[in-house]
Design a protein around this motif. Structure first.
Motif, PDB file in Angstrom:
ATOM      1  N   MET A  32      10.590 -10.304   9.177  1.00 15.07           N
ATOM      2  CA  MET A  32      10.322  -9.137   8.287  1.00 15.07           C
ATOM      3  C   MET A  32       8.498  -8.986   8.317  1.00 15.07           C
ATOM      4  O   MET A  32       7.848  -9.820   8.621  1.00 15.07           O
ATOM      5  CB  MET A  32      10.410  -9.678   6.806  1.00 15.07           C
ATOM      6  CG  MET A  32      12.100  -9.856   6.473  1.00 15.07           C
ATOM      7  SD  MET A  32      12.772  -8.325   6.501  1.00 15.07           S
ATOM      8  CE  MET A  32      11.926  -7.319   5.193  1.00 15.07           C
ATOM      9  N   LEU A  33       8.084  -7.900   8.210  1.00 14.36           N
ATOM     10  CA  LEU A  33       6.748  -7.375   8.318  1.00 14.36           C
ATOM     11  C   LEU A  33       6.537  -6.668   7.003  1.00 14.36           C
ATOM     12  O   LEU A  33       7.291  -5.862   6.677  1.00 14.36           O
ATOM     13  CB  LEU A  33       6.612  -6.331   9.701  1.00 14.36           C
ATOM     14  CG  LEU A  33       6.783  -6.970  10.940  1.00 14.36           C
ATOM     15  CD1 LEU A  33       8.171  -6.986  11.112  1.00 14.36           C
ATOM     16  CD2 LEU A  33       5.876  -5.995  11.780  1.00 14.36           C
ATOM     17  N   PHE A  34       5.378  -7.087   6.322  1.00 14.78           N
ATOM     18  CA  PHE A  34       4.889  -6.451   5.108  1.00 14.78           C
ATOM     19  C   PHE A  34       3.563  -6.935   4.903  1.00 14.78           C
ATOM     20  O   PHE A  34       3.098  -7.745   5.324  1.00 14.78           O
ATOM     21  CB  PHE A  34       6.020  -6.916   4.049  1.00 14.78           C
ATOM     22  CG  PHE A  34       6.215  -8.586   3.785  1.00 14.78           C
ATOM     23  CD1 PHE A  34       5.328  -9.274   2.939  1.00 14.78           C
ATOM     24  CD2 PHE A  34       7.233  -8.990   4.450  1.00 14.78           C
ATOM     25  CE1 PHE A  34       5.402 -10.296   2.742  1.00 14.78           C
ATOM     26  CE2 PHE A  34       7.251 -10.359   4.249  1.00 14.78           C
ATOM     27  CZ  PHE A  34       6.441 -11.069   3.589  1.00 14.78           C
ATOM     28  N   ALA A  35       3.008  -6.096   4.120  1.00  8.19           N
ATOM     29  CA  ALA A  35       1.472  -6.314   3.541  1.00  8.19           C
ATOM     30  C   ALA A  35       1.491  -7.483   2.774  1.00  8.19           C
ATOM     31  O   ALA A  35       2.302  -7.919   2.128  1.00  8.19           O
ATOM     32  CB  ALA A  35       1.144  -5.011   2.911  1.00  8.19           C
ATOM     33  N   TYR A  41      -9.197 -12.776   4.297  1.00 11.28           N
ATOM     34  CA  TYR A  41      -9.476 -12.324   5.510  1.00 11.28           C
ATOM     35  C   TYR A  41      -9.546 -11.053   5.856  1.00 11.28           C
ATOM     36  O   TYR A  41     -10.376 -10.222   6.436  1.00 11.28           O
ATOM     37  CB  TYR A  41      -9.143 -13.454   6.572  1.00 11.28           C
ATOM     38  CG  TYR A  41      -9.186 -14.737   6.517  1.00 11.28           C
ATOM     39  CD1 TYR A  41     -10.619 -15.361   6.617  1.00 11.28           C
ATOM     40  CD2 TYR A  41      -8.081 -15.682   6.289  1.00 11.28           C
ATOM     41  CE1 TYR A  41     -10.743 -16.838   6.238  1.00 11.28           C
ATOM     42  CE2 TYR A  41      -8.372 -16.753   6.003  1.00 11.28           C
ATOM     43  CZ  TYR A  41      -9.476 -17.462   5.954  1.00 11.28           C
ATOM     44  OH  TYR A  41      -9.646 -18.777   5.724  1.00 11.28           O
ATOM     45  N   ASP A  42      -8.238 -10.301   5.319  1.00 16.62           N
ATOM     46  CA  ASP A  42      -8.182  -8.839   5.512  1.00 16.62           C
ATOM     47  C   ASP A  42      -7.440  -8.305   4.489  1.00 16.62           C
ATOM     48  O   ASP A  42      -6.079  -8.529   4.252  1.00 16.62           O
ATOM     49  CB  ASP A  42      -7.430  -8.981   6.994  1.00 16.62           C
ATOM     50  CG  ASP A  42      -7.069  -7.428   7.497  1.00 16.62           C
ATOM     51  OD1 ASP A  42      -7.428  -6.274   6.805  1.00 16.62           O
ATOM     52  OD2 ASP A  42      -6.468  -7.439   8.525  1.00 16.62           O
ATOM     53  N   ALA A  43      -7.964  -7.224   3.624  1.00 22.14           N
ATOM     54  CA  ALA A  43      -7.145  -6.910   2.546  1.00 22.14           C
ATOM     55  C   ALA A  43      -5.961  -6.150   3.098  1.00 22.14           C
ATOM     56  O   ALA A  43      -5.297  -5.748   2.379  1.00 22.14           O
ATOM     57  CB  ALA A  43      -8.228  -5.973   1.853  1.00 22.14           C
ATOM     58  N   ASP A  44      -5.813  -5.575   4.329  1.00 18.95           N
ATOM     59  CA  ASP A  44      -4.808  -4.834   4.873  1.00 18.95           C
ATOM     60  C   ASP A  44      -3.924  -5.616   5.836  1.00 18.95           C
ATOM     61  O   ASP A  44      -3.350  -5.047   6.806  1.00 18.95           O
ATOM     62  CB  ASP A  44      -5.390  -3.665   5.592  1.00 18.95           C
ATOM     63  CG  ASP A  44      -5.955  -2.473   4.758  1.00 18.95           C
ATOM     64  OD1 ASP A  44      -5.605  -2.260   3.394  1.00 18.95           O
ATOM     65  OD2 ASP A  44      -7.076  -1.927   5.040  1.00 18.95           O
ATOM     66  N   ALA A  45      -3.950  -6.860   5.675  1.00 21.60           N
ATOM     67  CA  ALA A  45      -3.115  -7.844   6.476  1.00 21.60           C
ATOM     68  C   ALA A  45      -1.550  -7.351   6.239  1.00 21.60           C
ATOM     69  O   ALA A  45      -1.124  -7.228   5.481  1.00 21.60           O
ATOM     70  CB  ALA A  45      -3.502  -9.131   6.329  1.00 21.60           C
ATOM     71  N   TRP A  64      -0.523   0.058  15.773  1.00 23.02           N
ATOM     72  CA  TRP A  64      -0.136   1.317  15.331  1.00 23.02           C
ATOM     73  C   TRP A  64       1.146   1.179  14.270  1.00 23.02           C
ATOM     74  O   TRP A  64       1.002   2.045  13.421  1.00 23.02           O
ATOM     75  CB  TRP A  64       0.589   2.322  16.319  1.00 23.02           C
ATOM     76  CG  TRP A  64       1.576   1.675  17.236  1.00 23.02           C
ATOM     77  CD1 TRP A  64       1.620   0.863  18.240  1.00 23.02           C
ATOM     78  CD2 TRP A  64       2.914   1.850  16.569  1.00 23.02           C
ATOM     79  NE1 TRP A  64       2.927   0.614  18.574  1.00 23.02           N
ATOM     80  CE2 TRP A  64       3.851   1.210  17.679  1.00 23.02           C
ATOM     81  CE3 TRP A  64       3.678   2.542  15.719  1.00 23.02           C
ATOM     82  CZ2 TRP A  64       5.068   1.111  17.314  1.00 23.02           C
ATOM     83  CZ3 TRP A  64       4.954   2.116  15.443  1.00 23.02           C
ATOM     84  CH2 TRP A  64       5.891   1.636  16.595  1.00 23.02           C
ATOM     85  N   LEU A  65       1.780   0.148  14.381  1.00 19.69           N
ATOM     86  CA  LEU A  65       2.609  -0.175  13.567  1.00 19.69           C
ATOM     87  C   LEU A  65       2.234  -0.770  12.146  1.00 19.69           C
ATOM     88  O   LEU A  65       2.245  -0.291  10.979  1.00 19.69           O
ATOM     89  CB  LEU A  65       3.589  -1.384  14.129  1.00 19.69           C
ATOM     90  CG  LEU A  65       4.760  -1.583  13.198  1.00 19.69           C
ATOM     91  CD1 LEU A  65       5.779  -0.468  12.745  1.00 19.69           C
ATOM     92  CD2 LEU A  65       5.621  -2.788  13.714  1.00 19.69           C
ATOM     93  N   HIS A  71       0.564   2.911   5.429  1.00 20.88           N
ATOM     94  CA  HIS A  71       0.628   4.297   5.215  1.00 20.88           C
ATOM     95  C   HIS A  71       1.689   4.413   4.269  1.00 20.88           C
ATOM     96  O   HIS A  71       1.927   5.300   3.195  1.00 20.88           O
ATOM     97  CB  HIS A  71       0.635   5.152   6.252  1.00 20.88           C
ATOM     98  CG  HIS A  71       0.336   6.627   5.790  1.00 20.88           C
ATOM     99  ND1 HIS A  71      -0.368   7.307   5.284  1.00 20.88           N
ATOM    100  CD2 HIS A  71       1.622   7.339   6.152  1.00 20.88           C
ATOM    101  CE1 HIS A  71      -0.069   8.524   4.988  1.00 20.88           C
ATOM    102  NE2 HIS A  71       1.158   8.800   5.717  1.00 20.88           N
ATOM    103  N   GLU A  72       3.074   3.984   4.755  1.00 20.42           N
ATOM    104  CA  GLU A  72       4.055   4.274   4.015  1.00 20.42           C
ATOM    105  C   GLU A  72       4.337   3.305   2.772  1.00 20.42           C
ATOM    106  O   GLU A  72       5.034   3.664   2.058  1.00 20.42           O
ATOM    107  CB  GLU A  72       5.248   3.944   5.062  1.00 20.42           C
ATOM    108  CG  GLU A  72       5.765   4.939   6.147  1.00 20.42           C
ATOM    109  CD  GLU A  72       5.782   6.267   5.754  1.00 20.42           C
ATOM    110  OE1 GLU A  72       6.562   6.425   4.571  1.00 20.42           O
ATOM    111  OE2 GLU A  72       5.479   7.203   6.280  1.00 20.42           O
ATOM    112  N   GLY A  73       3.577   2.121   2.688  1.00 19.46           N
ATOM    113  CA  GLY A  73       3.461   1.405   1.488  1.00 19.46           C
ATOM    114  C   GLY A  73       4.719   0.470   1.475  1.00 19.46           C
ATOM    115  O   GLY A  73       5.122  -0.003   0.353  1.00 19.46           O
TER     116      GLY A  73
END
Length: 94
Positions: A32-35, A41-45, A64-65, A71-73
């Motif tokens: 699984m990949l998610f925010a 260390y990274d607010a957009d990890a 890019w992913l 972007h899609e949230g």
């Protein structure tokens, strides 16, 4: 794989810190990949977790992913296409 489906190889970063979890992974395993909210260390990890819910790495900042997921949230699931051992990074293939 569904007819017409495309395969994209996406490497992960930070894997040096998660070698024990990666050693337990197998090619074809779902991940699984998610925010990752609250990453210091990274607010957009975007974290990559294996089927046992263990972190195996992150998508790189220039991936890019990562941009598409943020972007899609929402997150996504994929499979491990190739596990390269040694200095090479594991790859994910949807």
């Amino acid at each position: 794989m569904a007819d017409g489906a495309r395969t994209y190889h996406v490497s992960i970063v930070g894997e040096a810190s998660y070698q024990r979890a990666i050693e337990a992974c197998r090619e074809g395993e779902r991940v699984m990949l998610f925010a990752e909210i609250g990453n210091p260390y990274d607010a957009d990890a975007v974290v990559v977790k294996c089927s046992r819910n263990a972190t195996i790495g992150y998508l790189g900042r220039d991936n890019w992913l990562r941009d598409a997921l943020l972007h899609e949230g929402q997150g996504c699931s994929t499979t491990i296409g190739t596990l390269k051992r040694g200095d090479d990074q594991p790859f994910l293939a949807p």
